[in-house]
Design an enzyme around this catalytic site. Structure first.
Site, PDB file in Angstrom:
ATOM      1  N   ARG A  72      -4.425  -8.355 -20.301  1.00 17.30           N
ATOM      2  CA  ARG A  72      -5.424  -8.041 -21.335  1.00 17.30           C
ATOM      3  C   ARG A  72      -4.871  -7.128 -22.424  1.00 17.30           C
ATOM      4  O   ARG A  72      -5.495  -6.939 -23.460  1.00 17.30           O
ATOM      5  CB  ARG A  72      -6.711  -7.496 -20.718  1.00 17.30           C
ATOM      6  CG  ARG A  72      -6.616  -6.133 -20.146  1.00 17.30           C
ATOM      7  CD  ARG A  72      -7.859  -5.816 -19.349  1.00 17.30           C
ATOM      8  NE  ARG A  72      -9.053  -5.656 -20.168  1.00 17.30           N
ATOM      9  CZ  ARG A  72      -9.334  -4.567 -20.879  1.00 17.30           C
ATOM     10  NH1 ARG A  72      -8.502  -3.560 -20.871  1.00 17.30           N
ATOM     11  NH2 ARG A  72     -10.444  -4.494 -21.585  1.00 17.30           N
ATOM     12  N   GLU A 131       2.473  -7.866   8.434  1.00 18.23           N
ATOM     13  CA  GLU A 131       2.856  -6.441   8.368  1.00 18.23           C
ATOM     14  C   GLU A 131       3.686  -6.137   7.125  1.00 18.23           C
ATOM     15  O   GLU A 131       4.274  -5.061   7.007  1.00 18.23           O
ATOM     16  CB  GLU A 131       3.632  -6.034   9.630  1.00 18.23           C
ATOM     17  CG  GLU A 131       2.785  -5.966  10.897  1.00 18.23           C
ATOM     18  CD  GLU A 131       1.554  -5.075  10.739  1.00 18.23           C
ATOM     19  OE1 GLU A 131       1.682  -3.963  10.204  1.00 18.23           O
ATOM     20  OE2 GLU A 131       0.457  -5.505  11.153  1.00 18.23           O
ATOM     21  N   ASP A 164     -11.199   1.621 -23.931  1.00 14.74           N
ATOM     22  CA  ASP A 164     -11.425   1.550 -22.490  1.00 14.74           C
ATOM     23  C   ASP A 164     -11.235   2.884 -21.786  1.00 14.74           C
ATOM     24  O   ASP A 164     -10.528   3.745 -22.279  1.00 14.74           O
ATOM     25  CB  ASP A 164     -10.392   0.606 -21.855  1.00 14.74           C
ATOM     26  CG  ASP A 164     -10.726  -0.834 -22.078  1.00 14.74           C
ATOM     27  OD1 ASP A 164     -11.906  -1.138 -22.222  1.00 14.74           O
ATOM     28  OD2 ASP A 164      -9.788  -1.643 -22.099  1.00 14.74           O
ATOM     29  N   PRO A 178       0.825  -1.220   0.000  1.00 13.70           N
ATOM     30  CA  PRO A 178       0.000   0.000   0.000  1.00 13.70           C
ATOM     31  C   PRO A 178       0.854   1.263   0.000  1.00 13.70           C
ATOM     32  O   PRO A 178       0.362   2.350  -0.293  1.00 13.70           O
ATOM     33  CB  PRO A 178      -0.828  -0.108   1.291  1.00 13.70           C
ATOM     34  CG  PRO A 178      -0.167  -1.151   2.107  1.00 13.70           C
ATOM     35  CD  PRO A 178       0.631  -2.024   1.195  1.00 13.70           C
TER      36      PRO A 178
HETATM   37  N1  SAM Z   1       1.447  -2.687   7.456  1.00 11.90           N
HETATM   38  C1  SAM Z   1       1.392  -2.595   6.044  1.00 11.90           C
HETATM   39  C2  SAM Z   1       1.249  -1.141   5.629  1.00 11.90           C
HETATM   40  O1  SAM Z   1       0.447  -0.430   6.217  1.00 11.90           O
HETATM   41  O2  SAM Z   1       1.902  -0.743   4.635  1.00 11.90           O
HETATM   42  C3  SAM Z   1       0.207  -3.369   5.493  1.00 11.90           C
HETATM   43  C4  SAM Z   1       0.495  -4.782   5.216  1.00 11.90           C
HETATM   44  S1  SAM Z   1      -0.869  -5.567   4.454  1.00 11.90           S
HETATM   45  C5  SAM Z   1      -1.851  -6.053   5.835  1.00 11.90           C
HETATM   46  C6  SAM Z   1      -0.190  -7.084   3.919  1.00 11.90           C
HETATM   47  C7  SAM Z   1       0.198  -7.133   2.451  1.00 11.90           C
HETATM   48  O3  SAM Z   1      -0.915  -6.861   1.646  1.00 11.90           O
HETATM   49  C8  SAM Z   1       1.261  -6.145   2.021  1.00 11.90           C
HETATM   50  O4  SAM Z   1       2.561  -6.619   2.295  1.00 11.90           O
HETATM   51  C9  SAM Z   1       1.003  -6.021   0.524  1.00 11.90           C
HETATM   52  O5  SAM Z   1       1.678  -7.029  -0.211  1.00 11.90           O
HETATM   53  C10 SAM Z   1      -0.498  -6.264   0.428  1.00 11.90           C
HETATM   54  N2  SAM Z   1      -1.277  -5.036   0.235  1.00 11.90           N
HETATM   55  C11 SAM Z   1      -2.169  -4.506   1.097  1.00 11.90           C
HETATM   56  N3  SAM Z   1      -2.741  -3.418   0.600  1.00 11.90           N
HETATM   57  C12 SAM Z   1      -2.222  -3.229  -0.636  1.00 11.90           C
HETATM   58  C13 SAM Z   1      -2.416  -2.264  -1.659  1.00 11.90           C
HETATM   59  N4  SAM Z   1      -3.252  -1.235  -1.503  1.00 11.90           N
HETATM   60  N5  SAM Z   1      -1.720  -2.402  -2.805  1.00 11.90           N
HETATM   61  C14 SAM Z   1      -0.841  -3.426  -2.967  1.00 11.90           C
HETATM   62  N6  SAM Z   1      -0.618  -4.366  -2.034  1.00 11.90           N
HETATM   63  C15 SAM Z   1      -1.291  -4.277  -0.881  1.00 11.90           C
END
Ligand code: SAM
Length: 241
Positions: free
Chosen positions: A149, A112, A164, A85
């Protein structure tokens, strides 16, 4: 196009690939997807992949050696993408750039996330939007879907992704199908006219109207003709309707 997905939950990925256009593209050899369990790179007999965070706090962190050895196993690749994220937001433009490559590695986190040093071993960190998922599998599949795609032959009619949303810097125009009248709601007359020039003009204007209403910031980047700029000014004056 080849993808390697590195995940702690391979079973979440497989069903997504077993139906519809992706399944067909895999069967025809247009795409190739390898799914690798990150636990295969654990060092102990309990297959431990995570540990508590230095400095304390809740949750567990995925160990760097597990992730980095998985990446090294997957190489060579054009891009190694860490899903997080906290990454750069994934857009259609990025999808277009990635679709030109021949092998993408997608690294999906859990808990995490990964030890921060893992970022030194990837080429990009991508986020699919400003929200937090439970894991990176859905995010990896989003990147896979959006890029696959665009690979020639994967979707039936290549024109469909040229039209698109985002492809021309605008949202897509509204689409209708039969019946011409549904619960008192008619299909716009022009679409039934058979006049292709007028239909094209109507669609372009509706795409402009929708973009102005829902995503006005996109218009700054769109390539617009003089007529379209005038139409937008008209819409602005009339309150978009
Ligand atoms: N503590 C982390 C943070 O706030 O950045 C969040 C970890 S999340 C619970 C677990 C995993 O979900 C991350 O390591 C990532 O690979 C994935 N993930 C969660 N949200 C995401 C997003 N918006 N985009 C891409 N990957 C995401």
């Amino acid at each position: 196009m080849r993808y390697t997905i590195l995940t702690l939950f391979p079973g979440l990925i497989r069903p997504w690939l077993s139906e519809s256009l992706l399944e067909k593209a895999l069967a025809r050899g247009l795409l190739e997807v390898r799914i690798k369990d990150l636990r295969d790179f654990a060092k102990d007999r309990h297959r431990t992949v995570d540990d508590t965070p230095y400095g304390g706090g809740p949750g567990m962190v995925i160990k760097p050696e597990v992730a980095v050895e998985a990446i090294e196993w997957a190489l060579p690749a054009d891009e190694v993408i860490l899903l997080s994220p906290a990454g750069e937001v994934f857009t259609q433009e990025t999808a277009r750039a990635l679709a030109q490559k021949s092998h993408l590695v997608l690294l999906a986190g859990r808990y995490e996330g990964f030890d921060a040093r893992v970022e030194r071993f990837v080429t990009r960190v991508l986020s699919i939007g400003d929200y937090v998922l439970m894991g990176g599998e859905a995010a990896a599949l989003v990147v896979l879907e959006a890029t696959a795609r665009l690979v020639p032959g994967v979707i039936g009619d290549e024109r469909s992704h040229q039209e698109d949303s985002f492809s021309r810097g605008l949202l897509d125009f509204p689409q209708y199908t039969r019946p011409p009248l549904f619960r008192g709601l008619p299909v716009p007359e022009v679409l039934l006219s058979g006049d292709h020039k007028e239909i094209e003009r109507f669609r372009r204007r509706e795409a402009l109207r929708k973009t102005l209403l829902l995503r006005p910031e996109l218009l700054a980047q769109a390539r617009l003709s003089r007529e379209e700029v005038a139409f937008l000014a008209e819409l602005d004056r009339d309150g978009y309707t």
